[in-house]
Design a protein around this motif. Structure first.
Motif, mmCIF file in Angstrom:
data_model
loop_
_atom_site.group_PDB
_atom_site.id
_atom_site.type_symbol
_atom_site.label_atom_id
_atom_site.label_comp_id
_atom_site.label_asym_id
_atom_site.label_seq_id
_atom_site.Cartn_x
_atom_site.Cartn_y
_atom_site.Cartn_z
ATOM 1 N N ASP A 1 -17.709 -4.260 -57.250
ATOM 2 C CA ASP A 1 -17.030 -3.039 -56.817
ATOM 3 C C ASP A 1 -15.524 -3.163 -56.996
ATOM 4 O OD1 ASP A 1 -16.882 -0.423 -55.361
ATOM 5 O OD2 ASP A 1 -15.831 -1.673 -53.903
ATOM 6 N N ASN B 1 -21.701 -8.301 -55.152
ATOM 7 C CA ASN B 1 -21.599 -6.839 -55.159
ATOM 8 C C ASN B 1 -20.219 -6.366 -54.709
ATOM 9 O OD1 ASN B 1 -24.173 -6.053 -56.159
ATOM 10 N ND2 ASN B 1 -25.111 -6.582 -54.190
ATOM 11 N N THR C 1 -23.780 -10.344 -66.095
ATOM 12 C CA THR C 1 -22.535 -10.203 -65.334
ATOM 13 C C THR C 1 -22.723 -10.704 -63.902
ATOM 14 O OG1 THR C 1 -21.742 -8.338 -66.643
ATOM 15 C CG2 THR C 1 -20.902 -8.514 -64.400
ATOM 16 N N GLN D 1 -13.642 -6.186 -70.322
ATOM 17 C CA GLN D 1 -14.696 -6.291 -69.310
ATOM 18 C C GLN D 1 -15.073 -7.753 -69.062
ATOM 19 O OE1 GLN D 1 -17.484 -3.728 -71.325
ATOM 20 N NE2 GLN D 1 -17.077 -2.003 -69.932
ATOM 21 N N SER E 1 -14.728 -2.762 -60.577
ATOM 22 C CA SER E 1 -15.335 -1.547 -61.148
ATOM 23 C C SER E 1 -16.315 -1.874 -62.275
ATOM 24 C CB SER E 1 -14.241 -0.602 -61.665
ATOM 25 O OG SER E 1 -13.355 -0.244 -60.638
ATOM 26 N N GLU F 1 -19.843 -2.338 -61.448
ATOM 27 C CA GLU F 1 -21.177 -2.242 -60.859
ATOM 28 C C GLU F 1 -22.234 -1.836 -61.888
ATOM 29 O OE1 GLU F 1 -18.413 -0.071 -57.837
ATOM 30 O OE2 GLU F 1 -18.470 -0.457 -60.006
ATOM 31 N N GLU F 2 -21.890 -0.894 -62.751
ATOM 32 C CA GLU F 2 -22.882 -0.384 -63.705
ATOM 33 C C GLU F 2 -23.194 -1.374 -64.824
ATOM 34 O OE1 GLU F 2 -21.072 2.641 -66.628
ATOM 35 O OE2 GLU F 2 -19.741 2.716 -64.878
ATOM 36 N N HIS F 3 -22.399 -2.460 -64.892
ATOM 37 C CA HIS F 3 -22.616 -3.461 -65.948
ATOM 38 C C HIS F 3 -23.201 -4.759 -65.395
ATOM 39 C CE1 HIS F 3 -20.329 -0.852 -68.611
ATOM 40 N NE2 HIS F 3 -19.351 -0.833 -67.716
ATOM 41 N N ALA F 4 -23.734 -4.712 -64.183
ATOM 42 C CA ALA F 4 -24.170 -5.935 -63.498
ATOM 43 C C ALA F 4 -25.245 -6.690 -64.264
ATOM 44 C CB ALA F 4 -24.673 -5.596 -62.092
ATOM 45 N N GLN F 5 -26.104 -5.985 -64.975
ATOM 46 C CA GLN F 5 -27.222 -6.636 -65.655
ATOM 47 C C GLN F 5 -26.992 -6.801 -67.165
ATOM 48 O OE1 GLN F 5 -29.498 -8.143 -63.853
ATOM 49 N NE2 GLN F 5 -28.381 -7.291 -62.085
ATOM 50 N N LYS F 6 -25.791 -6.582 -67.598
ATOM 51 C CA LYS F 6 -25.468 -6.766 -69.024
ATOM 52 C C LYS F 6 -25.041 -8.205 -69.289
ATOM 53 C CE LYS F 6 -24.131 -1.995 -70.056
ATOM 54 N NZ LYS F 6 -23.044 -1.107 -70.509
#
Length: 339
Positions: A119, A115, A92, A138, A122, A124-129
């Motif tokens: 934000d 970043n 992502t 998504q 929404s 942020e928690e999927h940045a490395q997927k």
């Protein structure tokens, strides 16, 4: 300023005419939807603005400057398609970062911008997927963030929600509108879905056969359609044969103002503009009653024709199937066209 002016744009594909003297003005910072049936030319107009194709004739100005000779790569517009077009081997973070890398922006500035966008959407928690680990909604959020990463002057959206299910589509539609307002970016949204266009837009351009039939706010198009094509395409309209008596038109049980140049026509009446009164001498018969949550839709037969009325729940409480009723028009001035 990033206002857009299509001036008498024509586009031929051999004998086929995709656009014919297409003209449209889009104000800076507005979200304008181009709405119409398949084959009306809406995507052709978007692709001309993007620089992917050249028109046969006409002018295209952005911020008062002619841009037709400017190649697509130098226009710098953000674009989101129906297909997400994400790089499957990139995370992502890396997908959003990609256009910033192409511009050779330094790593620290790239990270800060990505970043910020994560934000904003929404994610942020999927940045490395990777894309295959994410839902369609998504993935489309990532495509949107990537499109605005370089702060383009114009954002182009080509049916971006049509591949999503209804619930996700509605949510992402609202998010696109919120993002567009926060960024203040001039946005052109192409769709065949009238509900999408009406919910998201400052202005909507209704297209038919390569031309704009009517440009207006969603409210204006719904309440004051220019012609029968717009009335049929935007929302639901009853089509009721009507006659002129003296200086007024008789539509159902009401007298309304209308055109003076002909005496028999078709009136286009919105379902919510019809009032129902139980009457043993009424010419309408209730055939079906559907409870739709916030309102009740009543289907009636009037001299062999079906008429739909939308009522408040309290207005429909005493109606029963098979009942004879009288129909009148609430405070409305319907469109009437010659037969």
């Amino acid at each position: 300023m990033t206002d857009v002016q299509f001036k008498n744009i024509t586009k031929h594909y051999g004998a086929e005419v995709a656009l014919s003297n297409f003209s449209l003005n889009i104000n800076s910072g507005e979200l304008v939807s181009i709405l119409g049936p398949s084959g009306c030319g809406k995507t052709t107009a978007l692709r001309i603005l993007a620089g992917f194709i050249q028109p046969t004739a006409g002018n295209l100005l952005v911020g008062g400057h002619e841009i037709l000779e400017l190649p697509a790569a130098k226009r710098g517009y953000g674009m989101v398609f129906q297909s997400y077009s994400l790089f499957p081997n990139m995370t992502t973070f890396e997908n959003i970062e990609f256009p910033l890398k192409l511009r050779k922006i330094d790593a620290a500035a790239r990270a800060k911008r990505v970043n910020e966008l994560l934000d904003l959407i929404s994610m942020e928690e999927h940045a490395q997927k990777f894309p295959h680990q994410l839902s369609g909604g998504q993935q489309q959020r990532i495509a949107l963030a990537r499109a605005v990463a370089l702060e383009p002057p114009i954002l182009l959206l080509d049916e971006p929600l049509s591949a999503l299910d209804a619930t996700v589509r509605d949510q992402l539609r609202d998010e696109i509108r919120s993002l567009q307002k926060r960024l203040g970016i001039t946005t052109v949204f192409v769709t065949h879905d009238q509900q999408e266009a009406m919910a998201i837009s400052d202005q909507v351009a209704i297209m038919r056969s390569g031309q704009v039939e009517q440009l207006g706010s969603p409210r204006e198009l719904y309440q004051n359609p220019k012609n029968s094509f717009v009335a049929r395409f935007v929302g639901i309209s009853n089509q009721i044969k009507s006659t002129k008596i003296g200086d007024a038109w008789k539509v159902l049980g009401s007298s309304v103002s209308g055109p003076a140049e002909f005496n028999t026509g078709i009136a286009f009446i919105r379902p919510e503009d019809i009032k129902i009164t139980p009457n043993l001498d009424g010419i309408a018969v209730v055939e079906e009653i559907s409870f739709l949550g916030s309102f009740v839709r009543v289907f009636m037969s009037v001299e062999g024709n079906r008429v739909i009325a939308d009522l408040q729940i309290s207005e429909a409480e005493k109606l029963i199937i098979g009942q004879q009723v009288e129909l009148t028009i609430r405070d409305a001035n319907p469109l009437i066209e010659s037969i």
